[in-house]
Design a protein around this motif. Sequence first.
Motif, PDB file in Angstrom:
ATOM      1  N   ARG B 423     -17.916 -26.230 -21.463  1.00 49.15           N
ATOM      2  CA  ARG B 423     -17.902 -25.471 -22.719  1.00 49.15           C
ATOM      3  C   ARG B 423     -16.912 -24.314 -22.686  1.00 49.15           C
ATOM      4  N   GLN B 424     -15.940 -24.354 -21.820  1.00 48.64           N
ATOM      5  CA  GLN B 424     -14.919 -23.306 -21.822  1.00 48.64           C
ATOM      6  C   GLN B 424     -13.552 -23.959 -21.912  1.00 48.64           C
ATOM      7  N   THR B 425     -12.723 -23.355 -22.724  1.00 50.82           N
ATOM      8  CA  THR B 425     -11.388 -23.904 -22.919  1.00 50.82           C
ATOM      9  C   THR B 425     -10.462 -23.402 -21.822  1.00 50.82           C
ATOM     10  N   HIS B 426      -9.807 -24.319 -21.165  1.00 52.78           N
ATOM     11  CA  HIS B 426      -8.826 -23.966 -20.144  1.00 52.78           C
ATOM     12  C   HIS B 426      -7.452 -24.387 -20.656  1.00 52.78           C
ATOM     13  N   ARG B 427      -6.514 -23.486 -20.565  1.00 56.36           N
ATOM     14  CA  ARG B 427      -5.136 -23.802 -20.949  1.00 56.36           C
ATOM     15  C   ARG B 427      -4.334 -23.909 -19.657  1.00 56.36           C
ATOM     16  N   VAL B 428      -3.687 -25.020 -19.480  1.00 56.59           N
ATOM     17  CA  VAL B 428      -2.992 -25.250 -18.206  1.00 56.59           C
ATOM     18  C   VAL B 428      -1.695 -24.462 -18.200  1.00 56.59           C
ATOM     19  N   ALA B 429      -1.572 -23.529 -17.264  1.00 52.91           N
ATOM     20  CA  ALA B 429      -0.353 -22.745 -17.161  1.00 52.91           C
ATOM     21  C   ALA B 429       0.663 -23.425 -16.240  1.00 52.91           C
ATOM     22  N   ARG B 430       0.180 -23.848 -15.079  1.00 49.28           N
ATOM     23  CA  ARG B 430       1.069 -24.519 -14.117  1.00 49.28           C
ATOM     24  C   ARG B 430       0.314 -25.677 -13.501  1.00 49.28           C
ATOM     25  N   TYR B 431       1.034 -26.633 -13.021  1.00 51.85           N
ATOM     26  CA  TYR B 431       0.353 -27.741 -12.351  1.00 51.85           C
ATOM     27  C   TYR B 431       1.251 -28.315 -11.279  1.00 51.85           C
ATOM     28  N   ALA B 432       0.614 -28.985 -10.322  1.00 59.38           N
ATOM     29  CA  ALA B 432       1.340 -29.723  -9.289  1.00 59.38           C
ATOM     30  C   ALA B 432       0.762 -31.124  -9.246  1.00 59.38           C
ATOM     31  N   GLY B 433       1.594 -32.076  -9.079  1.00 63.93           N
ATOM     32  CA  GLY B 433       1.108 -33.449  -9.029  1.00 63.93           C
ATOM     33  C   GLY B 433       2.032 -34.356  -9.824  1.00 63.93           C
ATOM     34  N   PRO B 434       1.659 -35.577 -10.044  1.00 60.58           N
ATOM     35  CA  PRO B 434       0.391 -36.202  -9.638  1.00 60.58           C
ATOM     36  C   PRO B 434       0.436 -36.709  -8.195  1.00 60.58           C
ATOM     37  N   GLU B 435      -0.770 -36.826  -7.636  1.00 55.59           N
ATOM     38  CA  GLU B 435      -0.946 -37.513  -6.359  1.00 55.59           C
ATOM     39  C   GLU B 435      -1.806 -38.725  -6.663  1.00 55.59           C
ATOM     40  N   ARG B 436      -1.217 -39.880  -6.501  1.00 56.50           N
ATOM     41  CA  ARG B 436      -1.947 -41.088  -6.911  1.00 56.50           C
ATOM     42  C   ARG B 436      -2.805 -41.595  -5.766  1.00 56.50           C
ATOM     43  N   ILE B 437      -4.093 -41.815  -6.030  1.00 57.77           N
ATOM     44  CA  ILE B 437      -5.000 -42.391  -5.033  1.00 57.77           C
ATOM     45  C   ILE B 437      -5.523 -43.696  -5.600  1.00 57.77           C
ATOM     46  N   ALA B 438      -5.122 -44.782  -4.980  1.00 54.53           N
ATOM     47  CA  ALA B 438      -5.506 -46.111  -5.462  1.00 54.53           C
ATOM     48  C   ALA B 438      -6.909 -46.429  -4.984  1.00 54.53           C
ATOM     49  N   PRO B 439      -7.635 -47.241  -5.735  1.00 59.28           N
ATOM     50  CA  PRO B 439      -8.973 -47.627  -5.257  1.00 59.28           C
ATOM     51  C   PRO B 439      -8.873 -48.474  -4.004  1.00 59.28           C
ATOM     52  N   GLU B 440      -9.897 -48.384  -3.185  1.00 55.70           N
ATOM     53  CA  GLU B 440      -9.931 -49.179  -1.953  1.00 55.70           C
ATOM     54  C   GLU B 440     -10.524 -50.534  -2.292  1.00 55.70           C
ATOM     55  N   TRP B 441      -9.674 -51.553  -2.416  1.00 57.14           N
ATOM     56  CA  TRP B 441     -10.144 -52.835  -2.945  1.00 57.14           C
ATOM     57  C   TRP B 441     -11.168 -53.479  -2.031  1.00 57.14           C
ATOM     58  N   TRP B 442     -11.156 -53.084  -0.734  1.00 58.08           N
ATOM     59  CA  TRP B 442     -12.110 -53.710   0.183  1.00 58.08           C
ATOM     60  C   TRP B 442     -13.493 -53.085   0.059  1.00 58.08           C
ATOM     61  N   LYS B 443     -13.598 -51.990  -0.686  1.00 58.97           N
ATOM     62  CA  LYS B 443     -14.899 -51.367  -0.871  1.00 58.97           C
ATOM     63  C   LYS B 443     -15.301 -51.299  -2.331  1.00 58.97           C
ATOM     64  N   ASP B 444     -14.325 -51.018  -3.212  1.00 59.61           N
ATOM     65  CA  ASP B 444     -14.661 -50.772  -4.608  1.00 59.61           C
ATOM     66  C   ASP B 444     -14.933 -52.068  -5.330  1.00 59.61           C
ATOM     67  N   ARG B 445     -15.655 -51.914  -6.450  1.00 54.61           N
ATOM     68  CA  ARG B 445     -15.861 -53.075  -7.291  1.00 54.61           C
ATOM     69  C   ARG B 445     -14.547 -53.440  -7.971  1.00 54.61           C
ATOM     70  N   PRO B 446     -14.385 -54.711  -8.317  1.00 49.12           N
ATOM     71  CA  PRO B 446     -13.188 -55.041  -9.090  1.00 49.12           C
ATOM     72  C   PRO B 446     -13.224 -54.315 -10.423  1.00 49.12           C
ATOM     73  N   GLY B 447     -12.083 -53.865 -10.870  1.00 53.43           N
ATOM     74  CA  GLY B 447     -12.032 -53.121 -12.117  1.00 53.43           C
ATOM     75  C   GLY B 447     -12.053 -51.627 -11.941  1.00 53.43           C
ATOM     76  N   THR B 448     -12.182 -51.143 -10.692  1.00 51.80           N
ATOM     77  CA  THR B 448     -12.114 -49.703 -10.463  1.00 51.80           C
ATOM     78  C   THR B 448     -10.696 -49.225 -10.734  1.00 51.80           C
ATOM     79  N   ARG B 449     -10.603 -48.089 -11.423  1.00 54.93           N
ATOM     80  CA  ARG B 449      -9.276 -47.646 -11.837  1.00 54.93           C
ATOM     81  C   ARG B 449      -8.717 -46.659 -10.828  1.00 54.93           C
ATOM     82  N   LEU B 450      -7.417 -46.605 -10.785  1.00 51.89           N
ATOM     83  CA  LEU B 450      -6.771 -45.666  -9.868  1.00 51.89           C
ATOM     84  C   LEU B 450      -6.901 -44.247 -10.411  1.00 51.89           C
ATOM     85  N   ARG B 451      -6.606 -43.275  -9.585  1.00 53.64           N
ATOM     86  CA  ARG B 451      -6.730 -41.884  -9.991  1.00 53.64           C
ATOM     87  C   ARG B 451      -5.413 -41.169  -9.733  1.00 53.64           C
TER      88      ARG B 451
END
Lengths: 225, 489
Positions: B423-451
């Motif tokens: 319930r609080q508005t945050h305005r992004v001033a600066r950011y670093a990224g992205p750092e992509r982390i793929a799902p671990e297919w040997w553990k995750d269910r199929p259809g899990t999305r990357l982050r």
Amino acid sequence: MGSLRMHKALVGQGKRPAMVPHTLSEAFPSHPTDASAVGFALSRLPCTNAPILWVQDRLSRKEAGRPALAGMPTDRPVIMVDLSRAADVLWAMEDGLRCRSLGAVIGEIWGDPPSLDFTATKRLAMRAEAADVPCWLIRRAASPDLSAARDRWRIASLPSAPHPHDAQAPGAPRWTLDLFRSRRAKPGQWMATYDRAADRVDLTDAAGDRTLDPREGAAGRRAAG
Amino acid sequence: MRERQGDAPPDDVPVVLAREGQHGPVIHAANRTARIEGILPGSRVVDMRAICPELQVAYADVAGDHAALDRLVLWARRWCPWTVRDGNDGIILDTTGADHLWGGEAAMLIEMETQLSLLGLTARLAVAPTWGAAWALARFGPVRAICGPDEAYFKLGPLPVAGLRLDNSTLLLLRRLGLKTIGAVMDVPRLSLTRRFVKAGLQANPLMRLDQAMGKQAEPVSSVDAKPVIRVQARLPEPIFDPTPYLPDLCEDLCEQLKQAGQGCRRLHLTVYKTDGDVSHVDVATAAPTRDPAHLHSLFRDKVERINPGFGFDLITLAAGAVEEMQDKQICLDGGSDDDLHLTRLIDRLSAKFGPHAVTRPVLRQSHVPERAEAQIAALAAHPDKGAVMTKERPLRLLDHPEEVRVLYAVPEGPPAQFIWRRQTHRVARYAGPERIAPEWWKDRPGTRLRDYFKVEDQTGQRLWLYREGLHEDGRGGNPRWFVHGLFA
């Protein structure tokens, strides 16, 4: 800002002189989800490999998350104790302070529970001084009421330092530190820049450069909080 | 002597026990009906199902059987003082000089069979002068076979060579040589056997096995000692409701016993016997073996209140469990305090009061997914492996469950320019990224999305770890959503 100058209370962090015993400090984050208080407390701990006893109550864990080992500045072992009531947190901290082999005891308590009164903090402070183990009480959503903590800090995040390679990215974290009550040192306000690589806090006087206080360097005076 | 565990399935149903083999479950043991159907232990369950479609399969508890047999070894001390476990399915009793107490060897065997059948066990018994002869007679001989001192040659002669405790390849070799019975092996000249099996070990050497069975080679029974039960009790003249005043003395007595045995305990069982016949237990555990009465007493501090005394109790027993060898160690010459000891005691006290699940130790694991990069292990457990070395910056706090934010102002690249979190508005001033982390297919269910993780700093200087789950039109759900996962210092 001006020249970097260490305050007496912060001199030789990590390699503190043997005279000053470790004691109980309280930190009040400006906002419950502000991790600056935890970062500052961790940066003030002595550099040893002794384990940290970290006690959290349920609301602190739920609202502000748990400490992540991957984000800690040093890889020292942490013993987590997850409890639900503030009275249990105080019990566990007090019990932990009987053990001299701990590197630090960190407790997180949400709000102003009735069990966290002057007596409870006094017990913690005396135990911490007897065992010479640093003890930090991180109090979120709390009012700085009566307490026997020897140092009491109000800590908030500031916009970070410029990143050396990327103008868009946040750089080294900056905090405002407000030592509003201290038994051993003169209260004051600083702006701190945290150097993550060296695990060091660089201080700048919040009001910028001024002439040196003539009383600086004299015996610490006792300030009312 | 041989025993099998009988869970009493009907005798006419083929039942087998299975264990995990290299290529699926294999038969561990089979009942009589199954063996008549041609099912062999060691073969695969699927193959045997083809032979016998009505086969019933249950999983074997090998470790449990092992422990039960060890207990049975001690239980069998009622007949003679020396008993020892023999392989996975037998017990050897050295009844020398003990049989006359039971009215002779035949009466003793009947008594044993009766007592074992009362336990629900089928036993095949034999008495022989040597271990090897008893082994062969119990498995291949007549019922309750008794072999006198000089009868081994005649009694063992007609038995198959499998009674010589040889491994399978040697049995196969003997069968190919035409030696089908022990008597046939006995008739082979000794010199020939020695020459043929000169390099073979005990398991593959029929001559040495034969010498053991005939008593020409000694095979003594080395009996194991039962662990002493360390227990103290307080008998009370009249029923009481609170055991607390008796606990210090009980702990003192127990620790005295432990000290004399040179041992320490990791568990304590406090039992109160109530006047109405009911029994209540309180158990505490310690992280390291101890025999310090004050420490053990402190573990019961809040626990005894949970005992429901009913109409009172008049007998209290305190028993030590998980007893281990423990040496008193002096850490430093100047008699300084033992830091490790204090730490284990602290963990004991905390675990006893708040439960073992409340006291944990996080360790790093080899995973890039943040919630899997950390595991909670018991506070004093050994660290299994070193986690991955993090090169990227990670937040100091991690939320247990990522919290979804409402995006007010999305931009095509990078994190949203404005979002609402709690319930609080945050305005992004600066950011670093992205750092992509793929799902671990040997553990995750199929259809899990990357982050895609971003470190963002809002207008007040608060630094958050924000991630976008998935991509536009990646075929794994609708529009990507945004979550807060951690807080930077």
